[in-house]
Design a protein around this motif. Sequence first.
Motif, mmCIF file in Angstrom:
data_model
loop_
_atom_site.group_PDB
_atom_site.id
_atom_site.type_symbol
_atom_site.label_atom_id
_atom_site.label_comp_id
_atom_site.label_asym_id
_atom_site.label_seq_id
_atom_site.Cartn_x
_atom_site.Cartn_y
_atom_site.Cartn_z
ATOM 1 N N GLY A 1 0.819 -1.213 0.000
ATOM 2 C CA GLY A 1 0.000 0.000 0.000
ATOM 3 C C GLY A 1 0.845 1.252 0.000
ATOM 4 O O GLY A 1 0.549 2.221 -0.719
ATOM 5 N N GLU A 2 1.907 1.261 0.794
ATOM 6 C CA GLU A 2 2.794 2.420 0.845
ATOM 7 C C GLU A 2 3.480 2.634 -0.499
ATOM 8 O O GLU A 2 3.627 3.780 -0.960
ATOM 9 C CB GLU A 2 3.838 2.237 1.945
ATOM 10 C CG GLU A 2 4.773 3.425 2.091
ATOM 11 C CD GLU A 2 5.952 3.153 3.003
ATOM 12 O OE1 GLU A 2 6.530 4.123 3.503
ATOM 13 O OE2 GLU A 2 6.302 1.972 3.190
ATOM 14 N N ILE A 3 3.883 1.546 -1.148
ATOM 15 C CA ILE A 3 4.509 1.659 -2.461
ATOM 16 C C ILE A 3 3.534 2.250 -3.478
ATOM 17 O O ILE A 3 3.875 3.148 -4.255
ATOM 18 C CB ILE A 3 5.022 0.280 -2.924
ATOM 19 C CG1 ILE A 3 6.213 -0.147 -2.066
ATOM 20 C CG2 ILE A 3 5.397 0.296 -4.402
ATOM 21 C CD1 ILE A 3 6.631 -1.592 -2.251
ATOM 22 N N ALA A 4 2.290 1.751 -3.468
ATOM 23 C CA ALA A 4 1.281 2.285 -4.392
ATOM 24 C C ALA A 4 1.054 3.774 -4.154
ATOM 25 O O ALA A 4 0.969 4.568 -5.106
ATOM 26 C CB ALA A 4 -0.028 1.509 -4.227
ATOM 27 N N HIS A 5 0.946 4.154 -2.896
ATOM 28 C CA HIS A 5 0.741 5.571 -2.567
ATOM 29 C C HIS A 5 1.901 6.422 -3.042
ATOM 30 O O HIS A 5 1.710 7.509 -3.611
ATOM 31 C CB HIS A 5 0.541 5.725 -1.059
ATOM 32 C CG HIS A 5 0.360 7.144 -0.621
ATOM 33 N ND1 HIS A 5 -0.760 7.893 -0.938
ATOM 34 C CD2 HIS A 5 1.174 7.966 0.112
ATOM 35 C CE1 HIS A 5 -0.641 9.107 -0.430
ATOM 36 N NE2 HIS A 5 0.526 9.174 0.213
ATOM 37 N N ARG A 6 3.118 5.928 -2.826
ATOM 38 C CA ARG A 6 4.297 6.688 -3.240
ATOM 39 C C ARG A 6 4.336 6.875 -4.757
ATOM 40 O O ARG A 6 4.761 7.927 -5.252
ATOM 41 C CB ARG A 6 5.558 5.958 -2.772
ATOM 42 C CG ARG A 6 6.859 6.702 -3.064
ATOM 43 C CD ARG A 6 7.011 7.919 -2.161
ATOM 44 N NE ARG A 6 7.135 7.495 -0.773
ATOM 45 C CZ ARG A 6 8.279 7.103 -0.206
ATOM 46 N NH1 ARG A 6 9.403 7.090 -0.915
ATOM 47 N NH2 ARG A 6 8.311 6.752 1.051
ATOM 48 N N LEU A 7 3.885 5.851 -5.492
ATOM 49 C CA LEU A 7 3.883 5.942 -6.957
ATOM 50 C C LEU A 7 2.669 6.688 -7.494
ATOM 51 O O LEU A 7 2.578 6.952 -8.693
ATOM 52 C CB LEU A 7 3.938 4.532 -7.562
ATOM 53 C CG LEU A 7 5.199 3.715 -7.262
ATOM 54 C CD1 LEU A 7 5.097 2.342 -7.910
ATOM 55 C CD2 LEU A 7 6.456 4.436 -7.729
ATOM 56 N N GLY A 8 1.724 7.002 -6.619
ATOM 57 C CA GLY A 8 0.547 7.741 -7.031
ATOM 58 C C GLY A 8 -0.450 6.915 -7.819
ATOM 59 O O GLY A 8 -1.137 7.436 -8.712
ATOM 60 N N ILE A 9 -0.541 5.605 -7.499
ATOM 61 C CA ILE A 9 -1.468 4.738 -8.216
ATOM 62 C C ILE A 9 -2.456 4.110 -7.232
ATOM 63 O O ILE A 9 -2.193 4.023 -6.033
ATOM 64 C CB ILE A 9 -0.734 3.634 -9.001
ATOM 65 C CG1 ILE A 9 0.075 2.724 -8.057
ATOM 66 C CG2 ILE A 9 0.181 4.252 -10.056
ATOM 67 C CD1 ILE A 9 0.761 1.555 -8.758
ATOM 68 N N ASN A 10 -3.583 3.689 -7.767
ATOM 69 C CA ASN A 10 -4.624 3.047 -6.959
ATOM 70 C C ASN A 10 -5.088 1.791 -7.688
ATOM 71 O O ASN A 10 -6.188 1.735 -8.222
ATOM 72 C CB ASN A 10 -5.791 4.005 -6.730
ATOM 73 C CG ASN A 10 -6.819 3.440 -5.762
ATOM 74 O OD1 ASN A 10 -6.505 2.583 -4.934
ATOM 75 N ND2 ASN A 10 -8.051 3.910 -5.871
ATOM 76 N N PRO A 11 -4.232 0.752 -7.712
ATOM 77 C CA PRO A 11 -4.548 -0.426 -8.522
ATOM 78 C C PRO A 11 -5.709 -1.234 -7.954
ATOM 79 O O PRO A 11 -5.910 -1.294 -6.737
ATOM 80 C CB PRO A 11 -3.252 -1.234 -8.461
ATOM 81 C CG PRO A 11 -2.616 -0.827 -7.181
ATOM 82 C CD PRO A 11 -2.962 0.610 -6.994
ATOM 83 N N GLU A 12 -6.460 -1.864 -8.857
ATOM 84 C CA GLU A 12 -7.549 -2.741 -8.417
ATOM 85 C C GLU A 12 -6.988 -3.949 -7.686
ATOM 86 O O GLU A 12 -7.544 -4.435 -6.707
ATOM 87 C CB GLU A 12 -8.370 -3.198 -9.624
ATOM 88 C CG GLU A 12 -9.489 -4.152 -9.256
ATOM 89 C CD GLU A 12 -10.276 -4.623 -10.461
ATOM 90 O OE1 GLU A 12 -11.219 -5.422 -10.268
ATOM 91 O OE2 GLU A 12 -9.959 -4.208 -11.594
ATOM 92 N N TRP A 13 -5.847 -4.446 -8.167
ATOM 93 C CA TRP A 13 -5.194 -5.613 -7.582
ATOM 94 C C TRP A 13 -3.928 -5.139 -6.878
ATOM 95 O O TRP A 13 -2.984 -4.680 -7.512
ATOM 96 C CB TRP A 13 -4.826 -6.627 -8.664
ATOM 97 C CG TRP A 13 -5.988 -7.160 -9.424
ATOM 98 C CD1 TRP A 13 -6.599 -6.581 -10.515
ATOM 99 C CD2 TRP A 13 -6.704 -8.367 -9.169
ATOM 100 N NE1 TRP A 13 -7.627 -7.361 -10.953
ATOM 101 C CE2 TRP A 13 -7.723 -8.469 -10.142
ATOM 102 C CE3 TRP A 13 -6.576 -9.375 -8.223
ATOM 103 C CZ2 TRP A 13 -8.610 -9.525 -10.197
ATOM 104 C CZ3 TRP A 13 -7.451 -10.444 -8.259
ATOM 105 C CH2 TRP A 13 -8.459 -10.516 -9.234
ATOM 106 N N LEU A 14 -3.924 -5.245 -5.547
ATOM 107 C CA LEU A 14 -2.782 -4.824 -4.742
ATOM 108 C C LEU A 14 -2.415 -5.983 -3.824
ATOM 109 O O LEU A 14 -3.156 -6.316 -2.896
ATOM 110 C CB LEU A 14 -3.117 -3.569 -3.939
ATOM 111 C CG LEU A 14 -2.054 -3.018 -2.989
ATOM 112 C CD1 LEU A 14 -0.730 -2.813 -3.692
ATOM 113 C CD2 LEU A 14 -2.539 -1.710 -2.367
#
Length: 341
Positions: free
Chosen positions: A97-110
């Motif tokens: 989740g932290e990686i997704a937030h840092r990259l500015g993405i909100n993937p359906e599959w995390l």
Amino acid sequence: MRKPLVSLDDIAGYLPENRVPAEYFAQFAESDELADHVMFKAPAYRHHIAVGETPADMVERAIAPMLQRRGRGLLDEVDVLIAHTQLPDIAVVGNGGEIAHRLGINPEWLIDLHNGGCAAFVYAMKLARQILETTDARAALICTVQNAAGQIFTQPTVRTKPQAAVPGDGAGVGLLTKSGHSPILDIVARHYPAYAGQMTGIAEPPRKYWEAGAGEMHVGFTESKIAKVLTRGNQMVPEVAYSVCRNIGTDTKDVDLLVTNQPNRLFLRNWRDALQLPPERHPDTFDDCGNLFGAGIPVTFDRVVRTGGVAAGDLVLFAGFAHAGDFAAAAAVDWQGPAAA
């Protein structure tokens, strides 16, 4: 309906700036019955993460060259993020989740992939390919982070052990898309649950890893355990590699590039000998990076790509095994170079 082709479209890697020579550990080394074991023959160098550096920092730095080449717009297509962190610094949930937030993405599959170990990159490829083939997801980003070397293995009572000099830190990132650019031809992944509990963390005096105590945690090794791991690793990696080659109708001798995890010199030699490949077709980053665990495959392949060691049309075989032998996987890719933006 025919499944869409899924490609490994791009690769990127990161090594921390702190390049640590073997002499650092030699000054602390104590007499140990395992000191001369081939499993713990130290590399010349390894990289250690900086104080305060997080898995999200490492992924952000790993993907930076890819974003420079292709533009940040590629992140708009990422519906799948799979992250494997050797030492998660966010308890329970992991760092995805932290990686997704840092990259500015909100993937359906995390997905935080907590198993797979040294072969986690290939396992993540298999999971990502399955999702891309069976859903409307457009692209997948897989991230593997090794961050234990500079944190666990530099502790005062751990750095004296032979095992301490072997690991290094780093991170790798792969981009998978629905395309025929560099198609994934086949992936074989095998779990061996009977061995899952045999890579153990120990401390003196004994305690659970989450319990308070004076002893510093490290990996528990014995002569018997090492012998079993060596036997399993020597068998498992060639077995999954041969299976992939049979499935795609080729001989291992015809593989242009074999990219494996990088545990020690003995495994590297035995694997290429078993697959009948010369050293120049099996890149070796061990002496510069040490054992990068799950980040070893993408970091090694990224280095080969950046130095021109692989050509368009080459058959690339990724292979590795994990922990005490609880998992092994291999994948074949018809590599055409990083896809254009």
